[in-house]
Design a protein around this motif. Structure first.
Motif, PDB file in Angstrom:
ATOM      1  N   GLU A   1     -59.865  71.484  66.055  1.00  0.00           N
ATOM      2  CA  GLU A   1     -60.576  71.015  67.233  1.00  0.00           C
ATOM      3  C   GLU A   1     -59.691  70.221  68.191  1.00  0.00           C
ATOM      4  O   GLU A   1     -60.036  70.033  69.361  1.00  0.00           O
ATOM      5  N   ASP A   2     -58.585  69.704  67.674  1.00  0.00           N
ATOM      6  CA  ASP A   2     -57.698  68.841  68.468  1.00  0.00           C
ATOM      7  C   ASP A   2     -56.735  69.708  69.272  1.00  0.00           C
ATOM      8  O   ASP A   2     -55.686  70.123  68.782  1.00  0.00           O
ATOM      9  N   PHE A   3     -57.110  69.943  70.511  1.00  0.00           N
ATOM     10  CA  PHE A   3     -56.296  70.780  71.393  1.00  0.00           C
ATOM     11  C   PHE A   3     -54.914  70.181  71.601  1.00  0.00           C
ATOM     12  O   PHE A   3     -53.907  70.882  71.699  1.00  0.00           O
ATOM     13  N   TYR A   4     -54.832  68.851  71.632  1.00  0.00           N
ATOM     14  CA  TYR A   4     -53.566  68.208  71.961  1.00  0.00           C
ATOM     15  C   TYR A   4     -52.577  68.241  70.816  1.00  0.00           C
ATOM     16  O   TYR A   4     -51.373  68.120  71.034  1.00  0.00           O
ATOM     17  N   PHE A   5     -53.053  68.430  69.610  1.00  0.00           N
ATOM     18  CA  PHE A   5     -52.129  68.607  68.500  1.00  0.00           C
ATOM     19  C   PHE A   5     -51.377  69.925  68.689  1.00  0.00           C
ATOM     20  O   PHE A   5     -50.162  70.012  68.495  1.00  0.00           O
ATOM     21  N   SER A   6     -52.096  70.962  69.094  1.00  0.00           N
ATOM     22  CA  SER A   6     -51.443  72.238  69.364  1.00  0.00           C
ATOM     23  C   SER A   6     -50.492  72.115  70.547  1.00  0.00           C
ATOM     24  O   SER A   6     -49.409  72.714  70.551  1.00  0.00           O
ATOM     25  N   LYS A   7     -50.906  71.329  71.539  1.00  0.00           N
ATOM     26  CA  LYS A   7     -50.039  71.106  72.698  1.00  0.00           C
ATOM     27  C   LYS A   7     -48.734  70.420  72.285  1.00  0.00           C
ATOM     28  O   LYS A   7     -47.647  70.799  72.733  1.00  0.00           O
TER      29      LYS A   7
END
Length: 847
Positions: A338-344
């Motif tokens: 759910e954490d988009f910014y981890f992928s970023k």
């Protein structure tokens, strides 16, 4: 809900900081909110740097702050796995954006309070998993804004930023708790570091807010107490207002600052200002001492050298969290889809996408891809202060919830285990007194009185090529240790800034060398001074203050240490003492020889002339006059000190009174020859002979009074001669001394006047003229003695006195008896009555 970045102004360079993201975790038994204004997602940071012309928009990511989110994930995971903490319950959470804007901050807060996607003030749309506490971010301004709103609902707010005394006001923020300990010893620790390296001239850079003002007051108080001066005080502008070139002109003043040591303290926003400006105002040759959010200004530097290389940072002491390093090495975006910014972050760091990502721009990452191998300018693996406080905040709230549930179970008031009736306001009673030992072994408490930081770790920032930076622990400061032992520094591990090959110096004026002392300069701080040589008799070593040597010691030529004085006096072994002693003995022997000549030729006319007995008395009195000078030579003692002045006064009084008697004899002999005169009986009766005992009696009385009141004594003169202690005879009563000397001088002057008046009387052997000349010599010697005696000190004074005794005595001997001895020994033909008759000239008589 997918995260949406906040768009910055189109006409300004966009600088993005990972701030927050909002996503919903599946419903769980206990849910609470985690707020982060400086870690997870983005907030606009617009900066107008006018000195960059035609610059393309740039993006600035502070990915180090994403560690706060990872620490939060790890703490939640650790709590949920702990069977002893909240058993049979799962701790849930939400993340929300926290914008760097007053308007957007309250907007998001109202959205959270409404529990939905629209802001509905005073309405709570969420029926399940209602949050009971908030963990807020690092900036005090954000926490204060949130605290005002949350206080309406009595919702606890636990902050993980640096301690701020403003937030500790329970009247204004009764529902706010600071995870960071009170840094009351920070100023003392910094001053201890300054004193350790001898830095007394520093520049101060603090944030322009209440916290900065408080720190500035505490620091300046410690600086003044320890004699350290401030060269420059600069208030740092906040990034929200830094849109003009004048806002960063303080960086140019750093270059010309005379201080080589700068202390930096402030909130994250103001420190980012320094960080941004430092890229364009490269300032080498300055040592920075930082505190509070130092990781912002020391991490993620993408240029080879930066202004903070070789700086020091103070951070609260913290133990290593067991398992956190392993968690960072193994966690990847697939654990938190759910954490988009981890992928970023993953894509930004490794140029690849995790397995299962819908993003096709990058290739799939290798299986061994880990945060451990992030670029050197993004140090995720080193635990920051705020991440440590996030971890403790999660555990603190978990312990409070655990204690509350236990209390409800014990009281039998837990209505539903699946939906325990917990309300935010109920946490306050437990938060105020919660205390526990975390997994790192540190004692954690939210009570401000007991939660005071007593130990700081001191790190040294080292910047390597390609932007690789490290923070190396080089020491620590413990405020509770005895005075002077709180600071421990390993200087061998310290890396100094570019331009220094050894420990830098930061002083307004160079230290005065040994033998010199500090003289303050008017109108300048006490650290600015001039160096002047120590005065006579004083020394200085490392204290820069002159101290006087003891009386028995004297300073060396450099005036750096005291040397033992040599005890000295006018000794017989000295060349001068031996010469005076030999002279006294020779003159005594000569006087004895003259006396022998006179005794042998006592029946001759020249001996019989002018009272033979008086001539014998004068010669005999001259013997002790010469010999009394020996009392002034050699080591003084009480006996010699007393005999010096008394014998000198008495024998010289006898000698001068004898000369006076001889002069009166000449006058009476001349007067007797006139008819009808009544002076013959005076001459026949020997009246002049009574002058000697009368005059001597007066001198004897004066000496008796002197010895009876304040007699001479042995004394030491430590000042007259450099490096020597002169053993002398103190006169005792100076008044008595000058009374005796004055009486002798008056007697001599009177004798001279009488002899001068009688110089032309017809005398067969011209004795009146010889007596006049002898008294002229005598008076001249002692009139010269007085000023010379006053202008000399030590052994020279004794030498002058001895010389005066010998010279005056020799004058009497030579002027009176040398012509007679010449006639007796060389011209015996004139020493007869026939010779007297053959002489031409004035008519004389023989008495």
């Amino acid at each position: 809900m997918s995260p949406q970045p906040t768009q910055g102004p189109r006409n300004l360079p966009e600088s993005w900081e990972p701030r927050s993201c909002r996503f919903h975790v599946p419903e769980q038994d206990l849910a609470w909110e985690a707020w982060d204004e400086s870690s997870c997602p983005w907030t606009e940071l617009g900066v107008d740097l006018t000195f960059l012309s035609n610059a393309s928009p740039s993006v600035r990511w502070l990915w180090k702050n994403y560690q706060y989110v990872l620490a939060f994930y790890f703490a939640i995971q650790e709590v949920n796995k702990d069977s002893r903490l909240l058993p049979n319950l799962t701790l849930g959470f939400h993340f929300y954006n926290a914008f760097h804007s007053d308007q957007r901050t309250l907007e998001t807060a109202l959205l959270w309070l409404s529990g939905g996607t629209k802001m509905l003030p005073n309405y709570q749309c969420q029926t399940r998993s209602k949050p009971v506490a908030i963990i807020a971010g690092t900036e005090s301004a954000f926490s204060a804004q949130m605290g005002t709103l949350l206080e309406l609902y009595k919702t606890p707010q636990v902050t993980y930023g640096p301690f701020d005394p403003m937030l500790s006001d329970e009247d204004q923020f009764p529902s706010l708790y600071q995870m960071a300990p009170k840094d009351s010893s920070l100023a003392l620790g910094m001053v201890s570091l300054l004193l350790h390296f001898g830095w007394t001239w520093v520049a101060l850079f603090t944030s322009d807010d209440l916290k900065g003002e408080q720190f500035l007051r505490d620091l300046k108080a410690e600086l003044v107490k320890n004699g350290i001066c401030v060269a420059l005080t600069e208030k740092l502008p906040d990034t929200k207002t830094m849109y003009g070139p004048s806002d960063i002109t303080f960086m140019s003043r750093i270059r010309v600052s005379s201080a080589n040591v700068h202390i930096l303290h402030g909130e994250a926003g103001t420190l980012i200002t320094v960080d941004l400006a430092a890229e364009f105002f490269l300032t080498t040759g300055k040592v920075w001492i930082m505190a509070a959010k130092w990781d912002i200004v020391t991490s993620e530097m993408d240029h080879m050298l930066h202004s903070f290389h070789g700086s020091f940072s103070f951070s609260p002491h913290k133990g290593a969290i067991p398992g956190f390093q392993h968690f960072l090495k193994t966690v990847d975006p697939s654990h938190y889809p759910e954490d988009f910014y981890f992928s970023k972050l993953w894509a930004y760091s490794f140029d690849c996408s995790p397995a299962g990502s819908i993003c096709k721009k990058y290739g799939v990452c290798q299986p061994n891809t880990s945060l451990e191998f992030m670029p050197g300018n993004m140090d995720i693996m080193t635990l920051s202060d705020s991440s440590y406080f996030v971890y403790n905040a999660v555990h603190a709230v978990a312990h409070v919830l655990h204690d509350m549930l236990l209390e409800k179970i014990e009281k039998g008031s837990l209505e539903n285990a699946d939906q325990p009736g917990l309300h935010p306001w109920q946490l306050h009673r437990f938060l105020k007194k919660t205390q526990f030992i975390n997994s790192a072994g540190d004692h954690i408490s939210l009570d401000e009185k007991s939660n005071q930081m007593a130990q700081y770790d001191i790190h040294n920032a080292v910047n390597f090529p390609a932007g690789l930076g490290l923070l190396v622990k080089v020491g620590e400061f413990v405020s509770k240790r005895p005075l002077g032992q709180g600071l421990v520094i390993n200087e061998e591990m310290v890396e100094w800034p570019i331009g220094f090959t050894e420990t830098p110096r930061s002083v307004c004026s160079q230290s005065c060398g040994p033998g010199f002392r500090k003289v303050p300069q008017e109108g300048r701080p006490v650290c600015c001074f001039a160096c002047v040589s120590c005065p006579e008799g004083h020394i200085s070593n490392q204290t820069e203050q002159c101290i006087q040597c003891p009386a028995h010691e004297y300073p060396n030529s450099e005036r750096t240490r005291c040397l033992t004085k040599v005890v000295t006096f006018l000794a017989f072994e000295d060349a001068l003492g031996m010469a005076l002693a030999c002279t006294a003995l020779c003159l005594s022997a000569l006087t004895a020889a003259v006396l022998g000549v006179f005794v042998r030729h006592q029946h001759t006319p020249i001996v019989k002339a002018n009272n033979r007995a008086l001539s014998y008395i004068l010669l005999i009195s001259l013997l002790p006059c010469f010999l009394c000078s020996l009392l002034f030579i050699g080591h003084p003692n009480t006996a010699t000190c007393i005999l010096q002045e008394t014998i000198f006064g008495l024998v010289f009084t006898v000698a001068v009174s004898t000369v006076l008697a001889k002069t009166l004899t000449v006058i009476l002999a001349f007067k007797v020859t006139a008819p009808g005169r009544r002076m013959r009986w005076l001459l026949v009766s020997g009246a002049p002979n009574y002058i000697i005992p009368g005059c001597s009696l007066i001198q004897l009385i004066l000496c008796g009074v002197w010895l009876g009141t304040s007699p001479p004594f042995v004394d030491s003169d430590t000042h007259s001669e450099h490096g020597h202690i002169i053993i002398t005879c103190n006169k005792g009563s100076v008044t008595a001394f000058y009374c005796g000397l004055g009486y002798l001088g008056s007697l001599a002057l009177g004798t001279f006047m009488v002899a001068f008046l009688a110089r032309n009387l017809p005398d067969t052997f011209n004795e009146a003229k010889f007596l006049t000349f002898s008294m002229l010599v005598f008076c001249s010697v002692w009139l010269t003695f007085l000023p010379v005696h006053h202008s000399t000190k030590g052994k020279v004074m004794v030498v002058v006195e001895v010389f005066s005794i010998l010279a005056s005595s020799a004058g009497l001997l030579g002027c009176i008896f040398a012509p007679k001895c010449y006639i007796i020994l060389i011209r015996p033909d004139e020493n007869s009555f026939k010779g007297l008759k053959d002489k031409r000239g004035s008519k004389g008589i023989i008495v």
